[in-house]
Design a protein around this motif. Structure first.
Motif, mmCIF file in Angstrom:
data_model
loop_
_atom_site.group_PDB
_atom_site.id
_atom_site.type_symbol
_atom_site.label_atom_id
_atom_site.label_comp_id
_atom_site.label_asym_id
_atom_site.label_seq_id
_atom_site.Cartn_x
_atom_site.Cartn_y
_atom_site.Cartn_z
ATOM 1 N N ARG A 105 0.816 -1.212 0.000
ATOM 2 C CA ARG A 105 0.000 0.000 0.000
ATOM 3 C C ARG A 105 0.850 1.263 0.000
ATOM 4 N NH1 ARG A 105 -5.385 -0.598 0.948
ATOM 5 N NH2 ARG A 105 -6.075 -2.701 1.535
ATOM 6 N N SER A 106 1.945 1.235 0.735
ATOM 7 C CA SER A 106 2.781 2.431 0.854
ATOM 8 C C SER A 106 3.462 2.808 -0.453
ATOM 9 C CB SER A 106 3.840 2.231 1.938
ATOM 10 O OG SER A 106 4.713 1.161 1.589
ATOM 11 N N GLU A 107 3.483 1.896 -1.439
ATOM 12 C CA GLU A 107 4.212 2.134 -2.681
ATOM 13 C C GLU A 107 3.293 2.325 -3.889
ATOM 14 O OE1 GLU A 107 6.959 -1.077 -3.151
ATOM 15 O OE2 GLU A 107 7.849 -0.810 -1.159
ATOM 16 N N ARG A 108 1.981 2.346 -3.676
ATOM 17 C CA ARG A 108 1.050 2.297 -4.802
ATOM 18 C C ARG A 108 0.942 3.589 -5.602
ATOM 19 N NH1 ARG A 108 -3.673 -1.636 -2.145
ATOM 20 N NH2 ARG A 108 -2.318 -3.486 -2.065
ATOM 21 N N LEU A 109 1.330 4.720 -5.006
ATOM 22 C CA LEU A 109 1.290 5.965 -5.764
ATOM 23 C C LEU A 109 2.361 6.016 -6.847
ATOM 24 C CD1 LEU A 109 0.661 8.819 -3.150
ATOM 25 C CD2 LEU A 109 -0.882 8.009 -4.938
ATOM 26 N N GLY A 110 3.405 5.220 -6.731
ATOM 27 C CA GLY A 110 4.573 5.330 -7.585
ATOM 28 C C GLY A 110 4.305 5.058 -9.051
ATOM 29 N N PHE A 111 5.196 5.592 -9.901
ATOM 30 C CA PHE A 111 5.096 5.363 -11.343
ATOM 31 C C PHE A 111 5.820 4.084 -11.735
ATOM 32 C CE2 PHE A 111 6.358 5.740 -15.761
ATOM 33 C CZ PHE A 111 5.195 6.177 -16.368
ATOM 34 N N TYR A 112 7.093 4.003 -11.481
ATOM 35 C CA TYR A 112 7.871 2.845 -11.931
ATOM 36 C C TYR A 112 7.596 1.599 -11.091
ATOM 37 C CZ TYR A 112 10.346 5.916 -15.096
ATOM 38 O OH TYR A 112 10.641 6.803 -16.111
ATOM 39 N N GLY A 113 7.257 1.782 -9.813
ATOM 40 C CA GLY A 113 7.029 0.627 -8.956
ATOM 41 C C GLY A 113 5.616 0.468 -8.466
ATOM 42 N N GLY A 114 4.716 1.403 -8.781
ATOM 43 C CA GLY A 114 3.389 1.389 -8.192
ATOM 44 C C GLY A 114 2.248 1.348 -9.185
ATOM 45 N N TRP A 115 1.077 1.715 -8.685
ATOM 46 C CA TRP A 115 -0.138 1.635 -9.488
ATOM 47 C C TRP A 115 -0.219 2.716 -10.556
ATOM 48 C CZ3 TRP A 115 -4.989 0.333 -6.010
ATOM 49 C CH2 TRP A 115 -4.805 -0.929 -5.433
ATOM 50 N N SER A 116 0.374 3.873 -10.316
ATOM 51 C CA SER A 116 0.295 4.942 -11.316
ATOM 52 C C SER A 116 0.912 4.500 -12.638
ATOM 53 C CB SER A 116 0.998 6.202 -10.807
ATOM 54 O OG SER A 116 0.362 6.698 -9.655
ATOM 55 N N GLY A 117 2.021 3.767 -12.559
ATOM 56 C CA GLY A 117 2.644 3.250 -13.771
ATOM 57 C C GLY A 117 1.800 2.195 -14.456
ATOM 58 N N ILE A 118 1.107 1.369 -13.667
ATOM 59 C CA ILE A 118 0.218 0.356 -14.244
ATOM 60 C C ILE A 118 -0.935 1.028 -14.978
ATOM 61 C CG2 ILE A 118 -1.372 -1.528 -13.687
ATOM 62 C CD1 ILE A 118 0.488 -2.231 -11.338
ATOM 63 N N VAL A 119 -1.523 2.059 -14.351
ATOM 64 C CA VAL A 119 -2.617 2.792 -14.992
ATOM 65 C C VAL A 119 -2.126 3.450 -16.280
ATOM 66 C CG1 VAL A 119 -4.185 4.758 -14.747
ATOM 67 C CG2 VAL A 119 -3.862 3.168 -12.833
ATOM 68 N N TYR A 120 -0.965 4.079 -16.218
ATOM 69 C CA TYR A 120 -0.403 4.731 -17.394
ATOM 70 C C TYR A 120 -0.182 3.717 -18.517
ATOM 71 C CZ TYR A 120 2.909 7.258 -20.334
ATOM 72 O OH TYR A 120 3.541 7.842 -21.407
ATOM 73 N N ALA A 121 0.452 2.589 -18.191
ATOM 74 C CA ALA A 121 0.715 1.572 -19.211
ATOM 75 C C ALA A 121 -0.580 1.055 -19.815
ATOM 76 C CB ALA A 121 1.518 0.422 -18.598
ATOM 77 N N ALA A 122 -1.586 0.824 -18.969
ATOM 78 C CA ALA A 122 -2.863 0.320 -19.471
ATOM 79 C C ALA A 122 -3.502 1.304 -20.446
ATOM 80 C CB ALA A 122 -3.812 0.044 -18.302
#
Length: 410
Positions: free
Chosen positions: A92-109
């Motif tokens: 949970r503490s890392e989910r905001l991240g781009f390269y390691g978190g959910w933001s990068g997953i959303v961007y890639a999707a």
């Protein structure tokens, strides 16, 4: 077309790299993943943009578009679905991240869905977007795992006039502002995560002020009224300028230093890669020059590029350099090319082209037969093959420092 030391062409290496990803994929009915090195042995690569299925899917989608490969499009979608369904594995503490978190997953999707015209993937990623919108503030600030990553990723998506992305970028940028701390002067600010208070603020792209500054500049570029974001980025860069060591023409790696007193007793080393060192800092300043026209930012970017080239040249002589995008030969070549084009320097572009030729020869000599690398974007074959592809195609995004997505190209 440039050739490597054994005569292999760049095009052959691109096809070989993506064919290896195709052959090594593990498929289920709707998802795909790959195996990679993990603590204690071999495991699936996980969902991240940095080394997992989000980044691999992003690479495959771009390849599918450039080369019109239907199998790559199918595999890209399967990788994207794996990243989305496995996103809860990220702490949970890392989910905001781009390269390691959910933001990068959303961007890639979003990129995969746009490139392949597959809107169903956007429906699947929507729950992650809502969870990020409602999530409490993270204690992490950096590009990898924190609010700088969310600021960057959603600022890029907001360029497509995405209202939700714009709101999420503003939310993350405001959190980044609240986490900043003055450093000896109101003209300098930096960040230290609460659980790391016993160390100095870091320089660099992955976990330092260069990454946070870049994210804030991208937010300001999307939201021009947020003049405070540009000001905060400039103050972050001022901290790195203050840290600069002229004798090394580089910035110190402060990861293991709890105080400035310790740095005087034991001077810290200097790195030159994207993650920690001159390469990533140069990328941030090149983008600053592109957005603001600041001549000092351009000079810093060019100086950082020369330092990176010097360091890589020494690494090639000693045989100690890896091949990957993060801190290897591919990353150095791409960093030089991005900087060179953004500051319009034929000299720096030439240095990047030289390293690209040496990369082709290195892959041909060492790993052409099987690629023998991690599969992921920043540490393995997906990233290296994508970089080689971008030098002969028109990819709208660089994995090292994402540029605004040109949806008209999709």
């Amino acid at each position: 077309m440039p050739r490597g030391t054994e005569g292999v062409t760049r095009d052959q290496l691109i096809e070989s790299g993506f064919a290896t990803l195709r052959q090594s994929a593990y498929r289920s009915a709707s998802e795909a993943t790959w195996l990679g090195n993990a603590t204690g042995g071999i495991a699936d690569v996980g969902p991240s943009f940095y080394s997992g299925t989000a980044g691999i899917g992003w690479a495959l989608a771009n390849y599918a578009r450039e080369r019109d490969r239907s199998w790559a499009a199918e595999l890209a979608l399967a990788a994207g679905r794996h990243a989305i369904s496995n996103a809860p594995r990220i702490p949970r503490s890392e989910r905001l991240g781009f390269y390691g978190g959910w933001s990068g997953i959303v961007y890639a999707a979003h990129v995969i869905a746009r490139i392949l015209d597959e809107s169903s993937l956007l429906d699947e990623v929507t729950p992650l977007v809502h969870a990020l919108r409602d999530a409490p503030d993270s204690t992490e600030f950096d590009l990898m795992c924190g609010s700088a990553g969310a600021t960057l990723g959603f600022s890029l998506l907001a360029r497509d006039q995405d209202v939700v992305a714009r709101a999420l970028a503003a939310q993350a940028a405001d959190h980044l502002r609240r986490m900043s701390r003055p450093q000896g002067s109101d003209e300098r600010i930096a960040w230290v995560a609460p659980h790391q208070r016993r160390r100095l603020p870091l320089t660099g792209m992955a976990h330092g002020t260069a990454g946070a500054g870049l994210a804030l500049l991208e937010f300001w570029n999307t939201t021009p009224d947020a003049v405070w974001a540009r000001d905060l980025a400039e103050r972050a860069f001022a901290y790195e300028t203050w840290c600069f060591r002229p004798l090394e023409a580089n910035w110190p790696d402060l990861r293991h230093y709890p105080s400035w007193r310790v740095t005087r007793l034991l001077p810290p080393p200097c790195e030159a890669a994207w993650c920690h060192g001159a390469g990533g800092i140069g990328l941030s300043r090149a983008r600053a020059f592109e957005l603001t026209g600041d001549s000092q930012a351009r000079a810093t970017a060019e100086g950082a590029a020369r330092t990176l080239y010097r360091d890589v040249s020494n690494g090639l002589k000693s045989g100690s350099l890896s091949l990957d995008l993060c801190h290897g030969l591919a990353g150095a070549a791409q960093t030089l090319l991005v900087i060179g084009h953004r500051v319009q320097s034929p000299e720096i572009i030439g240095l990047g082209d030289e390293l690209t030729t040496r990369l082709i020869g290195a892959i041909d000599h060492f790993v052409h037969a099987s690629w023998g690398l991690e599969p992921g974007l920043m540490l393995g074959s997906a990233g290296i093959a994508s970089f080689l592809l971008s030098r002969v195609g028109t990819l709208p995004v660089t994995a090292l420092a994402p540029a605004p997505v040109r949806w008209s190209d999709v």
